[in-house]
Scaffold this motif. Structure first.
Motif, short mmCIF file in Angstrom:
data_model
loop_
_atom_site.label_atom_id
_atom_site.label_comp_id
_atom_site.label_asym_id
_atom_site.label_seq_id
_atom_site.Cartn_x
_atom_site.Cartn_y
_atom_site.Cartn_z
N PRO A 288 0.82 -1.22 0.00
CA PRO A 288 0.00 0.00 0.00
C PRO A 288 0.85 1.26 0.00
N THR A 289 0.30 2.31 -0.59
CA THR A 289 1.00 3.61 -0.62
C THR A 289 0.19 4.70 0.07
N THR A 290 -0.90 4.32 0.73
CA THR A 290 -1.72 5.29 1.48
C THR A 290 -1.86 4.80 2.91
N THR A 291 -2.40 5.64 3.76
CA THR A 291 -2.60 5.27 5.16
C THR A 291 -4.07 5.40 5.52
N GLY A 292 -4.41 4.78 6.65
CA GLY A 292 -5.78 4.87 7.13
C GLY A 292 -6.48 3.52 7.08
N ASP A 293 -7.76 3.53 7.43
CA ASP A 293 -8.57 2.31 7.40
C ASP A 293 -9.06 2.07 5.98
N ARG A 294 -8.78 0.91 5.46
CA ARG A 294 -9.13 0.57 4.09
C ARG A 294 -9.72 -0.83 4.03
N THR A 295 -10.23 -1.20 2.86
CA THR A 295 -10.68 -2.57 2.59
C THR A 295 -9.79 -3.16 1.52
N LEU A 296 -9.20 -4.31 1.83
CA LEU A 296 -8.38 -5.01 0.85
C LEU A 296 -9.25 -6.07 0.19
N ALA A 297 -9.51 -5.90 -1.11
CA ALA A 297 -10.41 -6.80 -1.84
C ALA A 297 -9.61 -7.57 -2.88
N PHE A 298 -9.90 -8.87 -2.97
CA PHE A 298 -9.33 -9.72 -4.00
C PHE A 298 -10.46 -10.12 -4.94
N LEU A 299 -10.33 -9.72 -6.21
CA LEU A 299 -11.38 -9.94 -7.21
C LEU A 299 -10.95 -11.05 -8.15
N LEU A 300 -11.78 -12.06 -8.30
CA LEU A 300 -11.48 -13.20 -9.16
C LEU A 300 -12.30 -13.11 -10.45
N TYR A 301 -11.62 -13.24 -11.59
CA TYR A 301 -12.27 -13.20 -12.90
C TYR A 301 -11.98 -14.49 -13.66
N GLU A 302 -12.96 -14.96 -14.42
CA GLU A 302 -12.72 -16.06 -15.36
C GLU A 302 -12.12 -15.46 -16.63
N GLY A 303 -10.94 -15.91 -17.01
CA GLY A 303 -10.25 -15.31 -18.15
C GLY A 303 -9.55 -14.03 -17.72
N GLU A 304 -9.55 -13.04 -18.60
CA GLU A 304 -8.87 -11.78 -18.33
C GLU A 304 -9.76 -10.85 -17.50
N ALA A 305 -9.12 -10.01 -16.70
CA ALA A 305 -9.84 -9.00 -15.92
C ALA A 305 -9.94 -7.71 -16.71
N PRO A 306 -10.98 -6.92 -16.50
CA PRO A 306 -11.09 -5.64 -17.21
C PRO A 306 -10.05 -4.64 -16.74
N ALA A 307 -9.90 -3.56 -17.49
CA ALA A 307 -8.92 -2.53 -17.14
C ALA A 307 -9.27 -1.86 -15.82
N GLU A 308 -10.57 -1.74 -15.53
CA GLU A 308 -11.01 -1.13 -14.29
C GLU A 308 -11.91 -2.13 -13.55
N PRO A 309 -11.31 -3.05 -12.82
CA PRO A 309 -12.09 -4.08 -12.13
C PRO A 309 -12.87 -3.51 -10.96
N ASP A 310 -14.03 -4.12 -10.67
CA ASP A 310 -14.82 -3.77 -9.49
C ASP A 310 -15.59 -5.00 -9.04
N ARG A 311 -16.24 -4.86 -7.90
CA ARG A 311 -16.96 -5.99 -7.32
C ARG A 311 -18.09 -6.48 -8.22
N GLU A 312 -18.75 -5.57 -8.92
CA GLU A 312 -19.90 -5.94 -9.73
C GLU A 312 -19.52 -6.82 -10.91
N SER A 313 -18.34 -6.61 -11.47
CA SER A 313 -17.93 -7.38 -12.65
C SER A 313 -17.16 -8.64 -12.29
#
Length: 325
Positions: A288-313
């Motif tokens: 990480p390069t920022t400080t504070g309380d954050r959420t670390l999310a690991f997003l799994l995609y079948e095949g390639e991931a989009p350029a801007e991944p998010d939880r919905e995709s």
């Protein structure tokens, strides 16, 4: 005048095919664009796609209903089983449409499983393509056979009824009802996207004796330092699948279902292939390069991931709260 009448008659004769194909395409577009819909909305929308529309187009392509009914005033008309010149009654056509749909949808899913994997939107897109193609073939066959059928209008129905001699006692009707309920239940499971048995994605930590457990995750990270997280991916399809994992640091506002992501920072991205029935353990290193309380999310995609991944995709998501100091 006669040309106009003929054209309008053809359009009217293909209304059922246009409705079936248009409905499948519309539902596919809605589910692809809107994303996750409530089950109470998604199930009624997709049930006709899974249990009727594609089968109706396929059955009509094989046996187009091109002629007038064989009898317009018999008792069969009042029961909805009156035959057309293709030898199929309305009830037979409806029954065959359900059976054909139950055959078409799994076949499309099986083919897609070798290409992009099984997911709701790709399967619906494949079913939509089959429905549109079958509807075009059915419309062409109706137009081609119209003159022949018109010459036989008013004549006796040709060919035996598929339901002739089938008993309609209580036991038979009860078995048919159970079969329909089972089909509806299977379709409901498919629409709700319950794919837990296909792909499992989880966060674990390695113990001193080399085992893995679902606890002990690092939640305190110093700014600029690297923390490692162990991820498990398990899949149970018939073919090897390639997955992409994206580690993302998120700043959220709000809580619970009302939480929104204000900022995203991608920390890691990697791909891996998992063989059928196997599990793989992968390590993601995040800095990480920022400080504070954050959420670390690991997003799994079948095949390639989009350029801007998010939880919905994402296909699967695991996350945990972290504090960066």
């Amino acid at each position: 005048m006669s040309g106009t009448t003929t054209l309008s008659g053809r359009v009217a004769s293909h209304t059922d095919l246009a409705v079936a194909a248009g409905y499948v395409v519309a539902v596919t577009a809605v589910l692809a664009l809107v994303g996750d819909l409530p089950t109470a909305v998604a199930v009624p929308l997709a049930l006709p796609v899974l249990l009727f529309a594609p089968g109706y187009a396929v059955v009509t392509a094989i046996a187009p209903a091109t002629g007038h009914p064989a009898s317009a005033d018999g008792p069969g008309d009042r029961l909805g089983v009156r035959q057309s010149h293709d030898g199929l009654s309305r009830l037979e056509r409806l029954t065959l449409s359900v059976v054909a749909s139950v055959a078409v949808v799994p076949l499309v899913a099986l083919v897609l499983d070798f290409v992009v994997g099984v997911a709701l939107v790709p399967v619906l897109a494949g079913v939509a393509a089959v429905t549109v193609l079958a509807a075009v073939v059915a419309a062409h066959r109706r137009d081609s056979g119209g003159a022949h059928v018109a010459g036989a209008a008013g004549g006796p129905a040709t060919g035996p009824s598929l339901l002739a001699g089938v008993p309609t006692d209580g036991i038979t009707l009860g078995c048919a009802t159970i079969a329909v309920l089972m089909l509806v239940g299977s379709a409901t499971m498919a629409v709700t996207g319950d794919q837990a048995a296909e792909t499992e994605f989880y966060l674990v930590t390695e113990t001193a004796d080399g085992e893995y457990e679902a606890s002990g995750y690092t939640t305190d990270i110093a700014d600029g330092e690297t923390a490692e997280y162990t991820l498990g991916i398990e899949q149970h399809s018939a073919q090897p699948r390639e997955y992409t994992v994206v580690a993302q640091l998120q700043e959220r506002s709000g809580a619970g279902a009302n939480a929104t992501v204000e900022e995203r920072e991608e920390l890691d991205r990697f791909s891996t292939t998992v063989r059928p029935g196997n599990a793989t353990i992968e390590t993601s290193a995040v800095t990480p390069t920022t400080t504070g309380d954050r959420t670390l999310a690991f997003l799994l995609y079948e095949g390639e991931a989009p350029a801007e991944p998010d939880r919905e995709s994402a296909h699967r998501v695991v996350h945990l709260p972290v504090e960066i100091t």
